[in-house]
Design a protein around this motif. Structure first.
Motif: not given
Length: 576
Positions: A375-387
């Motif tokens: 729904x056009x929104x991502x949860x904050x774990x997306x910030x760690x993706x590919x880190x």
């Protein structure tokens, strides 16, 4: 007393109206059109009563229900009514009146809804916050109740207005009528103020919030101020700062690269962090993180993202902060870039409010990850993706800023996966005043449980890489949040009037062993001083000091790490 004759009355009406009093009396029943002064008076009364429920409720709370209190309420209402009538009378011209009133009714309906729903006050800061929001945040605020407000307080009165014919006089008679109405309204204001001077002056002096509650003057004043701010900003030249910035040569030639992660939280009030003494365990994982430092007394620069984020990344400080100047001046990230650091802003919210305009921006808020985004929104774990891959390929000392969605309301239940719903029942609506306070707090606390998971995952990842990269994390929320205290919800209350819950924010720090050694950070010293009063004013100078960036814009007195670097401590011991 001299008697006024019928002939005199006829002459007055003939001069103003163009017809005699008798003719007016005969034709009034046949003509359904109304004069503009009646439209403005009725519209003024409608604005005062239909859209100002919050104002009247507050006025009744702060005035005593005795004879003097009742007189005070009547006097206050009479002054506002007369003031509205003056303004509308000056706008009561054929091509202007109905469009202006329609616009006022429609906007006022929406403003009245949000004021009643969340207890917000309307000032330039709130308008700025609204202007800089995104579609996701707007969608979270929509409801059928808002639609009902718009229809019944906006659309329906506007339809009745346009169905009612307005009878305008010839221009000179219309002008005279406006002058008489304006003087009469001004006389009402003056007379009421004179008779009730002592009580009204005390009321306005002790309750500055009243002016921010009067619809529509509150949002008109806010819009005017915001427009002036934008014009002033457009006229100001862009100013560069910290171009002299240079890092410690020993760090520049250091073989190991460093990664300093600055996490910008959202609406995370310190009062509800378990690690800061909250009676609920909202930080079960962070409580177990070795070496984590939780600062107990940190104040925000503002109560909304549009102020706090640009302010905390500037070197102006809260008292000297100016939105127009901040928009046209470099900040912390620019100075770090001048010093040769690689700077990246990764965003899962509504943008960086201008602070990252000249560094690398990675917007992850609209990714299509099937697990973390919907729904056009991502949860904050997306910030760690590919880190991990980012760390593996790191070839330069880097500052990575992660901007969270965090605990953004009012739909707190959307901010975390279901498995992090530790506290129930949870409010499943954006109409917070229709939910129990317990369910609102439960939903909010669950967002912190999820933030705890995200931060602890980040720390564990940074720790696991400390053998090859110097890693550190600093977490700082942009502002706090109201959860029903004083009938307030969300945030954005003017700073002077805002409760502590909106200003007292969480700040955490973690440094890997290798980072402590390379940057001479004494974490034991920081633990001992974690209760020292701090604010977002410290961020700019603390980051420069931590990364050993020398510049004229650096102020050691505002560097919260300066007394806890081993070089400084060794210097003090040597003097002793």
């Amino acid at each position: 007393m001299p008697k006024v004759s019928v002939v005199a009355i006829n002459e007055i009406f003939t001069f103003i109206e163009g017809t005699s009093f008798q003719e007016q009396s005969i034709t009034m029943l046949k003509i359904k059109a109304v004069r503009p002064e009646w439209v403005t008076l009725i519209a003024s009364a409608f604005l005062l009563t239909a859209f100002n429920f919050v104002l009247w409720q507050h006025l009744f709370e702060i005035t005593i229900a005795d004879g003097k209190g009742i007189v005070m309420r009547v006097a206050f209402g009479a002054m506002i009514l007369a003031a509205f009538n003056i303004i509308l009378t000056l706008l009561a011209f054929r091509p202007v009146l109905k469009p202006v009133l329609t616009l006022l009714f429609m906007i006022s309906a929406g403003v009245a809804y949000f004021m009643g729903q969340y207890g917000v006050l309307i000032d330039i800061g709130m308008l700025r916050n609204f202007a800089q929001t995104n579609a996701t945040e707007v969608r979270d605020l929509l409801s059928f109740k808002l639609l009902a407000y718009i229809v019944f307080l906006g659309v329906l009165p506007s339809w009745l207005l346009w169905k009612t014919p307005v009878s305008y006089r010839r221009w000179h008679r219309e002008l005279l009528s406006k002058i008489l109405v304006t003087f009469a309204s001004a006389a009402v204001i003056g007379g009421v103020a004179l008779i009730n001077y002592q009580g009204l002056s005390s009321l306005f002096r002790n309750h500055h919030e009243l002016r921010l509650m009067v619809v529509p003057s509150n949002y008109i004043g806010a819009f005017s101020g915001y427009l002036r701010e934008q014009v002033a900003s457009a006229r100001q030249p862009f100013v560069k700062i910290g171009e002299d910035a240079q890092r410690n040569p020993a760090l520049q030639n250091h073989d190991r690269k460093s990664l300093t992660v600055l996490v910008v939280g959202e609406s995370a009030r310190a009062e509800n962090f378990g690690i800061l003494g909250y009676n609920r365990d909202t930080t079960p994982k962070l409580d177990k993180e070795a070496g984590l430092i939780a600062f107990t007394d940190v104040k925000s620069c503002g109560t909304e993202t549009a102020v706090s984020v640009p302010c905390m990344f500037s070197n102006m400080g809260r008292k000297g902060y100016n939105a127009s100047k901040a928009k046209n001046e470099e900040g912390l990230l620019d100075v770090l870039k001048h010093a040769g650091l690689d700077v990246i802003w990764r965003d899962n919210q509504s943008g960086c409010k201008g602070t990252c305009d000249r560094v690398t921006l990675d917007d992850v808020s609209n990714l299509k990850d099937p697990v973390l985004c919907a729904n056009s929104e991502c949860r904050d774990e997306i910030l760690l993706q590919g880190l991990q891959h980012f760390i593996d390929t790191l070839d330069k000392d880097t500052v990575l800023v992660l901007h969270q969605m965090g605990s953004h309301g009012p739909e707190y239940y959307k901010r975390y996966p279901k498995e992090f719903e530790h506290f129930t029942p949870v409010c499943q609506s954006n109409a917070l005043n229709n939910c129990s306070r317990e369910s609102i707090i439960n939903g909010y606390d669950n967002t912190l449980v999820y933030t705890d998971h995200v931060l602890s995952t980040l720390i564990d990842l940074l720790r696991s890489n400390q053998d090859k990269v110097d890693t550190a994390m600093l977490y700082l929320s942009d502002h706090g949040e109201s959860l029903g205290e004083y009938n307030l919800f969300l945030h954005g209350t003017p700073y002077m009037l805002a409760p502590e819950q909106q200003k007292h924010v969480a700040m955490l720090a973690w440094f890997s062993d290798s980072y402590q050694k390379s940057f001479s950070v004494d974490t034991h010293c920081l633990q001992m001083s974690r209760e020292k009063p701090l604010s977002q004013d410290n961020l700019f100078h603390s980051m420069l000091g931590l990364l050993e960036v020398n510049s004229k814009v650096y102020n050691q007195d505002l560097d919260m790490f300066s007394g806890c670097r081993r070089a400084a401590i060794d210097g003090v011991l040597a003097k002793d």
